[in-house]
Write a protein that holds these residues in place. Sequence first.
Motif, PDB file in Angstrom:
ATOM      1  N   ASN A   3       2.034  -6.690  -3.222  1.00 44.89           N
ATOM      2  CA  ASN A   3       1.498  -6.601  -4.568  1.00 44.89           C
ATOM      3  C   ASN A   3       0.353  -5.584  -4.642  1.00 44.89           C
ATOM      4  OD1 ASN A   3       3.081  -8.332  -5.944  1.00 44.89           O
ATOM      5  ND2 ASN A   3       1.726 -10.102  -5.697  1.00 44.89           N
ATOM      6  N   ASN A   4      -0.362  -5.491  -3.619  1.00 41.91           N
ATOM      7  CA  ASN A   4      -1.528  -4.610  -3.608  1.00 41.91           C
ATOM      8  C   ASN A   4      -1.180  -3.178  -3.216  1.00 41.91           C
ATOM      9  OD1 ASN A   4      -3.167  -6.693  -4.310  1.00 41.91           O
ATOM     10  ND2 ASN A   4      -3.732  -7.220  -2.222  1.00 41.91           N
ATOM     11  N   LEU A   5      -0.009  -2.951  -2.721  1.00 39.94           N
ATOM     12  CA  LEU A   5       0.384  -1.623  -2.253  1.00 39.94           C
ATOM     13  C   LEU A   5       0.333  -0.583  -3.365  1.00 39.94           C
ATOM     14  CD1 LEU A   5       1.375   0.054   0.144  1.00 39.94           C
ATOM     15  CD2 LEU A   5       3.686  -0.522  -0.541  1.00 39.94           C
ATOM     16  N   PRO A   6       0.853  -0.848  -4.566  1.00 39.91           N
ATOM     17  CA  PRO A   6       0.729   0.174  -5.621  1.00 39.91           C
ATOM     18  C   PRO A   6      -0.731   0.445  -5.990  1.00 39.91           C
ATOM     19  CG  PRO A   6       2.333  -1.495  -6.268  1.00 39.91           C
ATOM     20  CD  PRO A   6       1.720  -1.939  -4.991  1.00 39.91           C
ATOM     21  N   ILE A   7      -1.551  -0.571  -5.947  1.00 38.61           N
ATOM     22  CA  ILE A   7      -2.970  -0.383  -6.289  1.00 38.61           C
ATOM     23  C   ILE A   7      -3.642   0.476  -5.213  1.00 38.61           C
ATOM     24  CG2 ILE A   7      -5.176  -1.553  -6.602  1.00 38.61           C
ATOM     25  CD1 ILE A   7      -3.633  -3.901  -7.778  1.00 38.61           C
ATOM     26  N   ALA A  10      -2.387   4.011  -5.576  1.00 35.39           N
ATOM     27  CA  ALA A  10      -3.011   4.629  -6.747  1.00 35.39           C
ATOM     28  C   ALA A  10      -4.462   4.992  -6.430  1.00 35.39           C
ATOM     29  CB  ALA A  10      -2.937   3.697  -7.942  1.00 35.39           C
ATOM     30  N   PHE A  11      -5.156   4.087  -5.706  1.00 33.76           N
ATOM     31  CA  PHE A  11      -6.535   4.354  -5.323  1.00 33.76           C
ATOM     32  C   PHE A  11      -6.615   5.552  -4.381  1.00 33.76           C
ATOM     33  CE2 PHE A  11     -10.169   3.681  -2.458  1.00 33.76           C
ATOM     34  CZ  PHE A  11     -11.196   3.739  -3.380  1.00 33.76           C
ATOM     35  N   VAL A  12      -5.729   5.605  -3.393  1.00 26.84           N
ATOM     36  CA  VAL A  12      -5.708   6.712  -2.431  1.00 26.84           C
ATOM     37  C   VAL A  12      -5.344   8.009  -3.164  1.00 26.84           C
ATOM     38  CG1 VAL A  12      -4.463   7.655  -0.434  1.00 26.84           C
ATOM     39  CG2 VAL A  12      -5.258   5.306  -0.400  1.00 26.84           C
ATOM     40  N   ALA A  13      -4.347   7.949  -4.062  1.00 29.55           N
ATOM     41  CA  ALA A  13      -3.949   9.136  -4.825  1.00 29.55           C
ATOM     42  C   ALA A  13      -5.093   9.582  -5.732  1.00 29.55           C
ATOM     43  CB  ALA A  13      -2.694   8.855  -5.639  1.00 29.55           C
ATOM     44  N   TRP A  19     -11.022  14.220  -4.814  1.00 26.66           N
ATOM     45  CA  TRP A  19     -11.491  15.069  -3.709  1.00 26.66           C
ATOM     46  C   TRP A  19     -11.047  16.513  -3.919  1.00 26.66           C
ATOM     47  CZ3 TRP A  19     -14.256  13.684   0.726  1.00 26.66           C
ATOM     48  CH2 TRP A  19     -14.338  14.658   1.718  1.00 26.66           C
ATOM     49  N   TRP A  20      -9.778  16.686  -4.325  1.00 27.36           N
ATOM     50  CA  TRP A  20      -9.215  18.023  -4.546  1.00 27.36           C
ATOM     51  C   TRP A  20      -9.925  18.713  -5.720  1.00 27.36           C
ATOM     52  CZ3 TRP A  20      -5.853  19.802  -8.570  1.00 27.36           C
ATOM     53  CH2 TRP A  20      -5.321  21.071  -8.342  1.00 27.36           C
TER      54      TRP A  20
END
Length: 168
Positions: A3-7, A10-13, A19-20
């Motif tokens: 369940n937390n994987l998309p979050i 999204a946070f990492v993205a 950063w970019w």
Amino acid sequence: MNNNLPIVLAFVAGTALAWWVEGLRWNADVSILKESHTAELKKQSDHAVIDLTNQQKRTEAAQAALTALDAKHTKEIADEQAKNEKLRADVAASTRRVQIAAANLASCQRVGDSTSGTGSLGDAVQIDLTPAGGSVVLSLRESTSRDDQVIQYLQGYAAEAQKRCKIQ
């Protein structure tokens, strides 16, 4: 955890995207600073070249003026020495005589006939010198004349140097 994987993704993205974007801004800021720094350095360099060129022109003008002054006074000294040598040769050949008018130094009056009218030099006493005495007098004349020429030269040199060395 699934369940937390998309979050998390999204946070990492979002973090990577932030950063970019921040990297792009940082590069743009550094590029602008480099350009302004380069422009400022070029401006200072151009100003230094202009100052150096102007200083070189002032130095060349001062050197030319001092060279002309030196040539003028060297010629005057040489002319005066030639004149003195001619007088010395004439005295040695007895074609000229050196005479000194006697003077009363206490009253600054020439010695001579006291019955002469005012405005007249009268018959002043003349002292004829031997050729050796005349040569001594001419040596004194030469020395005095040379000293005067050297003093004039040095005063002119100092005045020219002072005039040329003023910061504009």
